[in-house]
Design an enzyme around this catalytic site. Structure first.
Site, PDB file in Angstrom:
ATOM      1  N   LYS A  71       2.983   1.991   3.276  1.00 15.54           N
ATOM      2  CA  LYS A  71       4.060   1.033   3.555  1.00 15.54           C
ATOM      3  C   LYS A  71       3.390  -0.329   3.764  1.00 15.54           C
ATOM      4  O   LYS A  71       2.849  -0.609   4.833  1.00 15.54           O
ATOM      5  CB  LYS A  71       4.861   1.439   4.798  1.00 15.54           C
ATOM      6  CG  LYS A  71       6.111   0.613   4.992  1.00 15.54           C
ATOM      7  CD  LYS A  71       6.902   1.077   6.196  1.00 15.54           C
ATOM      8  CE  LYS A  71       8.269   0.402   6.238  1.00 15.54           C
ATOM      9  NZ  LYS A  71       8.230  -1.048   6.152  1.00 15.54           N
TER      10      LYS A  71
ATOM     11  N   ARG B 296      15.898  -7.689  -0.251  1.00  9.89           N
ATOM     12  CA  ARG B 296      16.524  -6.371  -0.109  1.00  9.89           C
ATOM     13  C   ARG B 296      18.027  -6.468   0.117  1.00  9.89           C
ATOM     14  O   ARG B 296      18.751  -5.506  -0.138  1.00  9.89           O
ATOM     15  CB  ARG B 296      15.878  -5.598   1.042  1.00  9.89           C
ATOM     16  CG  ARG B 296      16.055  -6.247   2.402  1.00  9.89           C
ATOM     17  CD  ARG B 296      15.304  -5.500   3.478  1.00  9.89           C
ATOM     18  NE  ARG B 296      15.864  -4.182   3.688  1.00  9.89           N
ATOM     19  CZ  ARG B 296      15.231  -3.206   4.355  1.00  9.89           C
ATOM     20  NH1 ARG B 296      14.022  -3.412   4.821  1.00  9.89           N
ATOM     21  NH2 ARG B 296      15.799  -2.050   4.552  1.00  9.89           N
TER      22      ARG B 296
ATOM     23  N   GLU C  82       3.156   7.267   0.022  1.00 11.98           N
ATOM     24  CA  GLU C  82       2.669   5.943  -0.376  1.00 11.98           C
ATOM     25  C   GLU C  82       2.411   5.144   0.888  1.00 11.98           C
ATOM     26  O   GLU C  82       2.962   5.427   1.949  1.00 11.98           O
ATOM     27  CB  GLU C  82       3.727   5.188  -1.195  1.00 11.98           C
ATOM     28  CG  GLU C  82       4.076   5.747  -2.536  1.00 11.98           C
ATOM     29  CD  GLU C  82       5.181   4.918  -3.178  1.00 11.98           C
ATOM     30  OE1 GLU C  82       4.947   3.716  -3.434  1.00 11.98           O
ATOM     31  OE2 GLU C  82       6.271   5.459  -3.399  1.00 11.98           O
TER      32      GLU C  82
ATOM     33  N   LYS D 259      10.377   6.573   6.282  1.00 13.89           N
ATOM     34  CA  LYS D 259       9.318   5.621   6.624  1.00 13.89           C
ATOM     35  C   LYS D 259       8.714   6.073   7.947  1.00 13.89           C
ATOM     36  O   LYS D 259       9.414   6.360   8.911  1.00 13.89           O
ATOM     37  CB  LYS D 259       9.852   4.187   6.712  1.00 13.89           C
ATOM     38  CG  LYS D 259      11.026   3.964   7.657  1.00 13.89           C
ATOM     39  CD  LYS D 259      11.497   2.528   7.583  1.00 13.89           C
ATOM     40  CE  LYS D 259      12.732   2.311   8.456  1.00 13.89           C
ATOM     41  NZ  LYS D 259      13.235   0.912   8.369  1.00 13.89           N
TER      42      LYS D 259
ATOM     43  N   ARG E 200      10.393  -6.236   0.960  1.00 10.57           N
ATOM     44  CA  ARG E 200      10.903  -5.437  -0.153  1.00 10.57           C
ATOM     45  C   ARG E 200      11.732  -6.342  -1.061  1.00 10.57           C
ATOM     46  O   ARG E 200      12.585  -7.097  -0.602  1.00 10.57           O
ATOM     47  CB  ARG E 200      11.782  -4.321   0.420  1.00 10.57           C
ATOM     48  CG  ARG E 200      12.347  -3.357  -0.597  1.00 10.57           C
ATOM     49  CD  ARG E 200      11.447  -2.179  -0.812  1.00 10.57           C
ATOM     50  NE  ARG E 200      12.118  -1.210  -1.679  1.00 10.57           N
ATOM     51  CZ  ARG E 200      12.950  -0.274  -1.244  1.00 10.57           C
ATOM     52  NH1 ARG E 200      13.226  -0.176   0.054  1.00 10.57           N
ATOM     53  NH2 ARG E 200      13.507   0.566  -2.095  1.00 10.57           N
TER      54      ARG E 200
ATOM     55  N   GLU F   1       7.073  -4.393  -3.355  1.00  4.98           N
ATOM     56  CA  GLU F   1       6.775  -5.140  -2.134  1.00  4.98           C
ATOM     57  C   GLU F   1       6.135  -6.467  -2.511  1.00  4.98           C
ATOM     58  O   GLU F   1       5.124  -6.501  -3.240  1.00  4.98           O
ATOM     59  CB  GLU F   1       5.825  -4.342  -1.256  1.00  4.98           C
ATOM     60  CG  GLU F   1       5.705  -4.857   0.160  1.00  4.98           C
ATOM     61  CD  GLU F   1       6.802  -4.327   1.076  1.00  4.98           C
ATOM     62  OE1 GLU F   1       6.802  -4.697   2.265  1.00  4.98           O
ATOM     63  OE2 GLU F   1       7.650  -3.544   0.617  1.00  4.98           O
TER      64      GLU F   1
END
Length: 527
Positions: free
Chosen positions: A226, A246, A224, A397, A231, A271
């Site tokens: 970023k 987060r 996906e 990530k 977040r 997000e």
């Protein structure tokens, strides 16, 4: 208060994580209720004592001591709590030393006008270390190398429970956590969240190192984008809707447009973004647009219109009351896709998957991320359940490579904790067309302990002006600064600021006049 002060003092001088963990567990084992609960709240950023601000402390100490002597001392020491703790005139036997719980409860009940007398009475009764701990507590300056996660880990270790089990309950609890300690000691039942719209710990990704790329079995992963936002977790349950960061902070007050769009019951991971062409679609705006709405309790109609919030969905944790976290990623993704297709939630969409057939394709996509205004890629194992924390392996990530500029050191400030004796926080700048040096960012990591000692000596040897704990220095030292992006900033004279800067190298060899210029930064502004 004595035991809490001793804990803080030892934490400051214990650099190792396991050593800090042992100190915390021992404190929770021996401290009474409610003291240990208030200590836990203070260490995990859950304690807000609004009545005692630094200005009040400064005014109080200037009543008891020579104001000039205090200011000189504060200028030299650089830390308010440490300065006041050492300079406060002792009055042995003046009062009974207070317990930690007594301090917290008295401050929470006191009116603003009552706080100075309370504080003076306590300072009279305590020794210097205890005074320092008291002032750190009430001004919110507990920088002793303990994160909220480490504090929760210590509580879990004290009760011989997994930290994930404690974190699952955490946001349904309140200081001084009597029910939590009762359960951990076997004196009470496990606390229940009930119908509360409570935060659930997020699953986090680990950075993908270059050495790991070739060995990664890419066919076992989904990819996906970023996205460059923050977040968040959206929780709609029992007629209540809340939006959490987060770390579990409730940020819904700054994003009423998101909350008002909810007409379903679910817990969603995504997000938070700002879309340029309206709330239901369009181009993702630079992070600076989102920043205009962060850290606000309320927002104006103008902000809502100019910076419309949008939630790009990554995952679904609960659908209705059904807990989906134990499902593998692929079935969870299918449930999320079906949820979005059925509910058609306003101000929300599904983060698309990125098609790829090889790691070389992924590397090319990552390389193009910056020009597309995207932070990089997320790689998630297809069979991974949704696990709290940062497990190694299921999610990675893979961020775009950082940018690098040469900047000139302008100001230095003393650090905190074990760095309180060093000038370790550095403000740096770039040259304008008129050859004026203007600030563009601040960094306090990226160098070794040996480099810090040399930097500290350079600051002391080249100071031109003093502003309390801050030193202005000659424009003679170049820092190579790595950063993620350049954004507009009204807080900097340059009108620009580096995002996520860190010192990557100290350019002892480079003349300051050869450092980068504001025009170079202007060309890097995204969007």
């Amino acid at each position: 208060m004595k035991a809490f002060a001793a804990l803080l003092d030892r934490l400051v001088y214990t650099p190792q994580r396991n050593g800090k963990l042992r100190l915390l567990v021992d404190y929770f084992r021996h401290a009474p209720d409610p003291d240990r609960g208030w200590a836990l709240a203070a260490l995990s950023d859950g304690l807000d004592l609004k009545g005692a601000k630094p200005a009040l402390v400064r005014a109080l100490v200037e009543e008891r001591t020579d104001p000039v002597l205090f200011r000189w001392s504060y200028d030299y020491v650089g830390d308010l709590a440490e300065t006041v703790a050492l300079i406060w005139p002792e009055r042995p036997g003046a009062n009974r030393p207070p317990a930690l719980g007594e301090v917290v409860e008295a401050l929470r009940a006191a009116g603003r006008g009552e706080v100075p007398a309370l504080l003076a009475r306590w300072l009279d009764a305590l020794d210097p270390t205890e005074r320092w701990a008291l002032l750190k507590l009430i001004t919110g300056g507990l920088r002793v190398g303990v994160s909220a996660r480490l504090a929760k880990t210590a509580v879990a270790a004290f009760g011989d429970r997994p930290v994930e089990e404690v974190e699952e309950l955490w946001h349904g609890l309140a200081p001084p956590y009597g029910a939590l300690f009762a359960w951990l000691e076997g004196r009470g039942a496990k606390p229940e969240l009930g119908e509360a719209a409570a935060f659930r710990p997020l699953m986090l990704a680990t950075p993908l190192e270059e050495s790991e790329v070739e060995a990664l079995p890419f066919e076992e992963y989904l990819a996906e984008w970023k996205w460059d936002g923050i977040r968040v977790q959206l929780v709609a349950r029992g007629g209540e809707t809340r939006l959490f960061s987060r770390t579990g902070d409730d940020i819904g007050g700054a994003f009423p447009d998101i909350l008002e769009a909810v007409d379903f019951e679910a817990t969603l991971d995504g997000e938070l973004l700002v879309l340029r062409d309206g709330p239901e679609g369009g181009e993702v705006a630079p992070f600076n647009d989102l920043q205009q709405r962060l850290n606000r309790k309320t927002v104006t109609a103008k902000l809502l219109q100019r910076h419309p919030a949008h939630l790009r969905l990554y995952d679904i944790l609960f659908e209705g009351r059904e807990d989906l976290r134990s499902l593998p990623l692929l079935p969870r993704r299918a449930r999320l896709e079906a949820f979005v297709a059925r509910e058609k939630p306003r101000r929300m969409d599904l983060s698309p998957l990125v098609d790829f057939a090889s790691m070389s394709e992924l590397e090319a996509l990552r390389a193009a991320a910056r020009e597309n205004g995207i932070e990089g890629l997320m790689l998630k194992r297809k069979d991974s359940p949704y696990l709290a924390g940062r497990p190694k392996g299921p999610w990675y990530k893979w961020k775009r490579d950082p940018l690098v500029l040469d900047c000139v050191l302008m100001y230095a400030q003393r650090g905190h904790g074990k760095r309180s004796s060093f000038y370790s926080d550095y403000t740096f700048g770039a040259w304008t067309p008129e050859d004026e040096l203007v600030p563009v960012g601040k960094a306090y990591f990226g160098f070794t302990d040996e480099e810090l000692k040399r930097l500290d000596k350079w600051v002391r040897d080249h100071t031109t002006e003093r502003f309390g704990p801050v030193r202005a220095v000659e424009p003679g030292l170049v820092l190579e600064v790595a950063f993620d992006a350049v954004q507009r900033s009204t807080r900097h004279k340059s009108g620009l600021a580096l995002r996520f800067p860190r010192v990557s190298r100290i350019r002892w060899d480079k003349p300051a006049h050869e450092a980068d210029r504001v025009e170079t930064l202007e060309a890097l502004v995204e969007g």
